[in-house]
Design a protein around this motif. Sequence first.
Motif, PDB file in Angstrom:
ATOM      1  N   ASP A   2      49.302  58.936  69.832  1.00  0.00           N
ATOM      2  CA  ASP A   2      47.212  58.636  70.439  1.00  0.00           C
ATOM      3  C   ASP A   2      46.842  59.844  69.792  1.00  0.00           C
ATOM      4  O   ASP A   2      46.598  61.247  71.031  1.00  0.00           O
ATOM      5  CB  ASP A   2      47.505  58.310  71.619  1.00  0.00           C
ATOM      6  N   LEU A   3      45.663  59.851  69.325  1.00  0.00           N
ATOM      7  CA  LEU A   3      45.046  60.728  68.386  1.00  0.00           C
ATOM      8  C   LEU A   3      43.803  61.098  69.493  1.00  0.00           C
ATOM      9  O   LEU A   3      43.490  62.308  69.114  1.00  0.00           O
ATOM     10  CB  LEU A   3      44.848  60.841  66.864  1.00  0.00           C
ATOM     11  N   LEU A   4      43.148  60.529  69.776  1.00  0.00           N
ATOM     12  CA  LEU A   4      42.553  60.584  71.528  1.00  0.00           C
ATOM     13  C   LEU A   4      43.047  61.612  72.861  1.00  0.00           C
ATOM     14  O   LEU A   4      41.887  61.642  73.084  1.00  0.00           O
ATOM     15  CB  LEU A   4      42.113  59.071  71.274  1.00  0.00           C
ATOM     16  N   HIS A   5      44.078  62.026  72.727  1.00  0.00           N
ATOM     17  CA  HIS A   5      44.759  62.412  73.759  1.00  0.00           C
ATOM     18  C   HIS A   5      45.799  63.431  73.343  1.00  0.00           C
ATOM     19  O   HIS A   5      47.397  63.489  73.652  1.00  0.00           O
ATOM     20  CB  HIS A   5      46.151  61.628  74.826  1.00  0.00           C
ATOM     21  N   PRO A   6      45.382  64.475  72.938  1.00  0.00           N
ATOM     22  CA  PRO A   6      46.178  66.031  72.940  1.00  0.00           C
ATOM     23  C   PRO A   6      46.790  66.344  73.652  1.00  0.00           C
ATOM     24  O   PRO A   6      46.773  66.451  75.076  1.00  0.00           O
ATOM     25  CB  PRO A   6      44.591  66.913  71.951  1.00  0.00           C
ATOM     26  N   ILE A   7      47.933  67.173  73.629  1.00  0.00           N
ATOM     27  CA  ILE A   7      48.737  67.773  74.378  1.00  0.00           C
ATOM     28  C   ILE A   7      48.184  69.365  74.362  1.00  0.00           C
ATOM     29  O   ILE A   7      48.280  70.022  72.934  1.00  0.00           O
ATOM     30  CB  ILE A   7      49.815  67.188  74.581  1.00  0.00           C
ATOM     31  N   GLN A   8      48.393  70.178  76.025  1.00  0.00           N
ATOM     32  CA  GLN A   8      48.346  71.363  75.328  1.00  0.00           C
ATOM     33  C   GLN A   8      49.443  72.141  75.800  1.00  0.00           C
ATOM     34  O   GLN A   8      49.179  71.767  76.879  1.00  0.00           O
ATOM     35  CB  GLN A   8      46.896  72.280  76.755  1.00  0.00           C
ATOM     36  N   LEU A   9      50.150  72.752  74.629  1.00  0.00           N
ATOM     37  CA  LEU A   9      51.748  73.281  75.089  1.00  0.00           C
ATOM     38  C   LEU A   9      51.910  73.914  75.851  1.00  0.00           C
ATOM     39  O   LEU A   9      50.577  74.830  75.846  1.00  0.00           O
ATOM     40  CB  LEU A   9      51.858  73.484  74.122  1.00  0.00           C
ATOM     41  N   PRO A  10      52.876  74.863  77.056  1.00  0.00           N
ATOM     42  CA  PRO A  10      52.229  76.056  78.264  1.00  0.00           C
ATOM     43  C   PRO A  10      52.507  77.444  76.834  1.00  0.00           C
ATOM     44  O   PRO A  10      53.369  76.723  75.976  1.00  0.00           O
ATOM     45  CB  PRO A  10      53.374  75.459  79.286  1.00  0.00           C
ATOM     46  N   ASP A  11      52.339  78.274  77.761  1.00  0.00           N
ATOM     47  CA  ASP A  11      52.509  79.460  76.877  1.00  0.00           C
ATOM     48  C   ASP A  11      53.946  79.554  76.527  1.00  0.00           C
ATOM     49  O   ASP A  11      54.412  78.563  77.371  1.00  0.00           O
ATOM     50  CB  ASP A  11      51.949  80.619  77.711  1.00  0.00           C
TER      51      ASP A  11
END
Length: 527
Positions: free
Chosen positions: A349-358
């Motif tokens: 789903d290219l409309l929902h990027p995920i921000q990975l944790p540090d």
Amino acid sequence: MAVCARLCGAGPARGCRRRGARLRGGGADSDPDTDPEEEEEEAEPAEPQLLPPGPRLGLGPRPGPARSLLELPPELLVHIFGYLPGPDLPRLAQVCGAFRRLLRTDTIWRRRCREEYGVCENLRKLEITGVSCRDVYAKLLHRYRHILGLWQPDIGPYGGLLNVVVDGFFIIGWMYLPPHDPHVDDPMRFKPLFRVHLMERTSATVECMYGHKGPHSGHIQIVKKDEFSTKCNQTDHHRMSGGRQEEFRTWLREEWGRTLEDIFHEHMQELILMKFIYTSQYDNCLTYRRIYLPPSSPDDLIKPGLFKGTYGSHGLEIIMLSFHGKKAKGTKITGDPNIPAGQQTVEIDLLHPIQLPDIENQHNFNELSRIILEVQEQVRREQQQEEEEGAGCSRQSATPQAEQPAQEGDAGAEETADRAGAAAQVSEPASQPFVLPLGVISRNKDYPRTCRMCFYGTGLIAGHGFTSPERTPGAFVLFDDDRFGFIWLELKSFSLYSRIKVAFQNAEAPSREAFEEMLKNIQSLAT
């Protein structure tokens, strides 16, 4: 043909110059060059003029009658004919006997073999055996042109990748195999399954290349435009003196690069033995269906194409990555008893990027799981809202006041389009550190330690025999232009994919619609 006849000097009437001379009382030609209907024409053909009679506004003296194309030197005509497409030359030969004799010149057909099929070898060597370039073109290259390109063999759930190419004086079908598990970055392996060649003037020879006893008699049948089949006429050449046990050991070394004793996992041994028993049943006859490479767009996240990836105990498999608006899909070209070839293994789903944790928290599987499940819930709510809005618009469109709901629906569509545009215009972030969480299994420990972007996605899992298929949440991780990965949340496993860097010929889809239709066809066959 009428145009060519007029070029010969016949004028507006149909036929050739010599026929016109015969009507005026000239000699007859031994080769009939016109249709029976044309013999009924009795009017003498008028000589064509380059310009009508009359003053030419100071452009010089009026020219005489047009010269015949046949009055050109034969060498010049051969040079001109060499520029014409090969399929048009037989029709040109029907114009007159002179053209027919000129079109037997091998120089013309040598050029057609080179420019249309890339045959760069010295065809004069073949001519010594009595086989002309015209024979090579007509009886080999043109006759078997429909099987050039990429194909998927119908081998149950396992599938495959066949590339049929012109290789010198041969047409060869190469089966492409992934590298040995788990070395996903290694180059592809390939072996010949069949070849077609022309060693005599009568017809082309088809040979089966399966087994270890050299080429032997085979047969190719073109079923329809995008499907053909091969058959071996001497299957005894596939057998080995040591029996099935020796055949299995040889197959295992080629397929996995190891012996059965080196594979300690019992479940993996069962899968390998099952694949050998199943695929060895197809050494006699195989059917192939055409596949296309996915079309590309400047807006694509990376260049689409074929990739090889790790699939646990099943080893390495080939998938096709393609982009479809706000979605990206990975379709299996090779498969296994759980998820067969042709099925869509992952969807991004290219409309929902995920921000990975540090980097410190990336080791924590629960933290990654929380992030992915939150996005999954967001996607579910958005889909539910779109369904409700769509149902509301359908109900209101039946009322007299349909104008206002339509405007609201347009606003919702614009909002969706804006979100898609915003996702496409997000500037690519700098590479960030990446590490798999503890407890996530990876066949290849040498995965990249930095990534560009991460998106929410789903992966297809099923039981043996494609039972109870289910799409489960996961994370798509883009490493660079040639590598990406997928974290299967429910399976706690990681698949690493690497691009297949082979310049395949005759594999472009004629249109995006044709590519979409091809995807539907191979998925329906797998189901």
